[in-house]
Design an enzyme around this catalytic site. Structure first.
Site, PDB file in Angstrom:
ATOM      1  N   ASP A   1       2.860  -3.196   4.467  1.00  0.00           N
ATOM      2  CA  ASP A   1       2.501  -3.591   3.104  1.00  0.00           C
ATOM      3  C   ASP A   1       3.722  -3.764   2.207  1.00  0.00           C
ATOM      4  O   ASP A   1       4.839  -3.411   2.589  1.00  0.00           O
ATOM      5  CB  ASP A   1       1.526  -2.563   2.495  1.00  0.00           C
ATOM      6  CG  ASP A   1       1.937  -1.116   2.764  1.00  0.00           C
ATOM      7  OD1 ASP A   1       3.116  -0.885   3.081  1.00  0.00           O
ATOM      8  OD2 ASP A   1       1.084  -0.229   2.655  1.00  0.00           O
TER       9      ASP A   1
ATOM     10  N   HIS B   1      -6.364   6.429   2.750  1.00  0.00           N
ATOM     11  CA  HIS B   1      -5.982   5.025   2.967  1.00  0.00           C
ATOM     12  C   HIS B   1      -4.959   4.898   4.100  1.00  0.00           C
ATOM     13  O   HIS B   1      -4.228   5.840   4.400  1.00  0.00           O
ATOM     14  CB  HIS B   1      -5.494   4.357   1.672  1.00  0.00           C
ATOM     15  CG  HIS B   1      -4.113   4.697   1.217  1.00  0.00           C
ATOM     16  ND1 HIS B   1      -3.675   4.499  -0.078  1.00  0.00           N
ATOM     17  CD2 HIS B   1      -3.032   5.211   1.879  1.00  0.00           C
ATOM     18  CE1 HIS B   1      -2.423   4.877  -0.175  1.00  0.00           C
ATOM     19  NE2 HIS B   1      -2.009   5.318   0.986  1.00  0.00           N
TER      20      HIS B   1
ATOM     21  N   ASN C   1      -6.143   9.926  -0.170  1.00  0.00           N
ATOM     22  CA  ASN C   1      -7.529   9.439  -0.238  1.00  0.00           C
ATOM     23  C   ASN C   1      -7.985   8.810   1.077  1.00  0.00           C
ATOM     24  O   ASN C   1      -9.019   8.149   1.133  1.00  0.00           O
ATOM     25  CB  ASN C   1      -7.675   8.428  -1.382  1.00  0.00           C
ATOM     26  CG  ASN C   1      -6.816   7.185  -1.166  1.00  0.00           C
ATOM     27  OD1 ASN C   1      -6.123   7.067  -0.154  1.00  0.00           O
ATOM     28  ND2 ASN C   1      -6.874   6.242  -2.101  1.00  0.00           N
TER      29      ASN C   1
ATOM     30  N   GLU D   1      -7.439   0.684   0.623  1.00  0.00           N
ATOM     31  CA  GLU D   1      -7.993   1.772  -0.170  1.00  0.00           C
ATOM     32  C   GLU D   1      -9.474   1.985   0.174  1.00  0.00           C
ATOM     33  O   GLU D   1     -10.113   1.089   0.749  1.00  0.00           O
ATOM     34  CB  GLU D   1      -7.859   1.436  -1.663  1.00  0.00           C
ATOM     35  CG  GLU D   1      -6.423   1.190  -2.119  1.00  0.00           C
ATOM     36  CD  GLU D   1      -5.581   2.467  -2.221  1.00  0.00           C
ATOM     37  OE1 GLU D   1      -5.913   3.493  -1.596  1.00  0.00           O
ATOM     38  OE2 GLU D   1      -4.560   2.423  -2.929  1.00  0.00           O
TER      39      GLU D   1
END
Ligand code: PGA
Length: 245
Positions: free
Chosen positions: A67, A138, A136, A143
């Site tokens: 990313d 991810h 979280n 996400e």
């Protein structure tokens, strides 16, 4: 799944670097999927040492990163291209032309996503994908969502990710709130996935990812379906998993 529990971050880094080195030694022209963030830093240090000792040769290796922040280019020290250059590529004998990171400066989202998917297609498959995990759940910047993503796409960052990553930005720097990221399907297509985690802050995400329901609300949970998943995590990151036994 192969799970390695290590005592601490140093051991995690050494073990994971050993697995990546083995991949490159067995297949010198490996395609490595690489990750940024604080977790892989120790792995990259070990790989640099491996190169300096003559154990690993990167001349034929190709890389593709997960990313990049939208709006940041290689000159910006917060960009993931800059991270990769300064923490790995500048210190080993890799040909930079064989390293790929999404272009955060490309304004045309469709163009950049297509371009990066074409890069991935031309590489004909990632041999080993290194992954960290967000608090979280991810992976890359995929996400929590209502469905699993496929190819490269634009992603608005979750507030929890912005909170977690803002610690790395100085006051005068503006943290981007969106990114280009490889999709979940692309990650799942890698022949081997190497998931690394350390510290208590990751314990809940690791437990949910490895033993919870498979759901896009915890993107890493899809890794339970991967046929060659290797997890290297320290005691703290595995603490909730171990409590569960
Ligand atoms: P970290 O990030 O390595 O900085 O904890 C991991 C991630 O968000 O994937």
């Amino acid at each position: 799944m192969q799970l390695y529990q290590t005592k601490n971050y140093e051991e995690m880094s050494k073990k994971a670097a050993g697995i990546i080195s083995a991949q490159v030694i067995l297949k010198p022209d490996s395609v490595l999927g690489l990750a940024t963030g604080s977790t892989p830093l120790g792995i990259y240090e070990n790989l640099i040492d491996g190169y300096k000792n003559g154990d690993i040769d990167f001349t034929q290796v190709k890389t593709v990163n997960l990313d990049e922040y939208k709006g940041l280019g290689s000159e910006n020290k917060q960009s993931y291209r800059h991270f990769m250059n300064s923490n790995l590529f500048d210190h080993v004998n890799i040909n930079k032309e064989n390293t790929n990171v999404p272009n955060g400066l490309e304004e045309n989202i469709e163009f950049e996503c297509d371009r990066y998917d074409n890069v991935l297609n031309d590489l004909a498959g990632v041999d080993l994908q290194l992954l960290g995990i967000g608090n979280n759940g991810h992976i890359g910047f995929n996400e929590p969502a209502d469905s699993f993503t496929k190819g490269t796409h634009y992603e608005a960052l979750a507030q929890s990710t912005i909170d977690a990553n803002s610690r790395l930005f100085e006051e005068c720097e503006v943290m981007p709130t969106s990114a280009y990221t490889m999709g979940i399907k692309t990650i799942m297509d890698a022949k081997t996935v190497l998931l690394v985690a350390n510290g208590k802050g990751k314990a809940k995400a690791i437990k949910e990812a490895l033993t919870g329901p498979i759901t896009p609300k915890v993107p890493a949970s899809i890794l339970q379906m991967h046929k060659n998943l290797i997890v290297v995590a320290d005691e703290e990151a595995l603490s909730e998993l171990n409590n569960n036994k």
